[in-house]
Design an enzyme around this catalytic site. Structure first.
Site, PDB file in Angstrom:
ATOM      1  N   GLU A  28     -12.486  28.073  14.840  1.00  0.00           N
ATOM      2  CA  GLU A  28     -11.616  28.024  13.675  1.00  0.00           C
ATOM      3  C   GLU A  28     -11.001  29.443  13.320  1.00  0.00           C
ATOM      4  OE1 GLU A  28     -13.295  27.928   9.769  1.00  0.00           O
ATOM      5  OE2 GLU A  28     -14.841  26.866  10.472  1.00  0.00           O
ATOM      6  N   LYS A 163     -22.356  22.763   5.154  1.00  0.00           N
ATOM      7  CA  LYS A 163     -22.833  23.804   4.292  1.00  0.00           C
ATOM      8  C   LYS A 163     -23.743  23.264   2.942  1.00  0.00           C
ATOM      9  CE  LYS A 163     -18.346  26.063   5.159  1.00  0.00           C
ATOM     10  NZ  LYS A 163     -17.859  25.159   5.854  1.00  0.00           N
TER      11      LYS A 163
END
Length: 307
Positions: A28, A163
């Protein structure tokens, strides 16, 4: 009428590897523009590509450059995104057609990277951590588009779990509802980004890249859509104390709520605030877990090409 061939730009090295059934790992670009300051962001991105190569695969860092869905951006383009930083649009699924039509740049999130990787024919993507259900989502409905993409797009995602600023329990419930398996690499517990501890069990444990590749091949042969999440714990020497990092996260969330920060600005703000609260320790952990994930991603991609 717009033609996909005019929009999708694949680096010749990446295209050659795909055509020859050699391993490719998608990467990414949000981590470049929104993950850390310049020039550390560029140095990290280039090191990530180097690690992929050292482990037998071709790196394909993905971004939207001048409205083009670019698979395998150049070092100059990585530097361009690094210098522009937060001025680059953080691009998820909803942003892709707008950026294409306006011929603008975009740093791709997990969701957008998966979409573009799939268009290019890349089957493995390595990142830091996936998005998920935010804390308090039962009232805010703040749920990352990453989760919906994981249920729809046939690209495996290697990550250090979700996360840890998120509600990990609700994130696992959402993935279960969508039928997305969460595989723990050499672990029975879902990693929580900065730490290997979360208190939540993965769906399956697998101990080798070959075992994971076989599961991915079986899913492909069965023509089952959607991703697999391969949760890879941060190396123990870089893991942060569970209580310490959670205290920092809680303090950062309280601050974000006071400032009224919401939506796509939440994650970058929290990660930056946590970095400051931990005096940079969280950023070091973040970088090391990404390095660890891309290494595993390259190994899985290599095994998948042999099947």
């Amino acid at each position: 009428m717009m033609n996909l061939k005019d929009i999708l730009v694949i680096n010749p090295e990446v295209q050659k590897a795909i055509d020859e059934n050699r391993p490719v790992v998608a990467l990414e670009s949000t981590i470049i523009s929104h993950g850390m300051p310049y020039p550390q962001n560029v140095e990290t991105a280039l090191t990530v590509e180097k690690i992929v190569r050292e482990n037998g695969a071709i790196p394909a860092t993905i971004a939207i450059i001048g409205g083009k869905l670019t698979v395998g951006i150049t070092h100059e383009e990585i530097d361009h995104l690094g210098k522009k930083g937060l001025n680059v649009t953080k691009a998820s699924r909803r942003d892709i057609p707008i950026l294409v039509s306006r011929k603008e740049d975009g740093a791709t999130t997990v969701a957008a990277t998966m979409i573009i990787a799939s268009l290019a024919g890349i089957k493995v993507f390595a990142t830091g951590g996936i998005g998920g259900v935010h804390r308090g989502a039962e009232t805010t409905m703040d749920i990352s588009a990453d989760l919906e993409e994981l249920s729809n797009t046939d690209v495996a995602v290697v990550c250090a779990g979700a996360k840890s600023i998120l509600d990990l329990g609700l994130t696992m419930e959402y993935l279960e509802t969508k039928g997305v398996p969460v595989i723990g690499y050499q672990t029975d517990e879902l990693p929580a980004f900065y730490t290997s501890e979360s208190g939540f069990k993965v769906n399956y444990r697998m101990d080798t890249p070959y075992e994971i590749a076989r599961a991915l091949k079986a899913k492909e042969d069965l023509n089952m859509k959607g991703s697999m999440v391969i949760a890879n714990p941060i190396p123990i020497e870089y893991a942060m104390d569970y209580s310490y990092i959670n205290n920092a996260i809680n303090d950062a969330i309280v601050e974000a709520e006071k400032l009224g920060i919401k939506g796509k600005e939440t994650t970058p703000y929290l990660l930056d605030k946590i970095q400051k609260l931990t005096e940079g320790k969280s950023l070091t952990a973040n970088i090391q877990l990404v390095y660890n994930n891309v290494k595993l991603g390259a190994q899985i991609a290599s095994e998948l090409c042999k099947l």
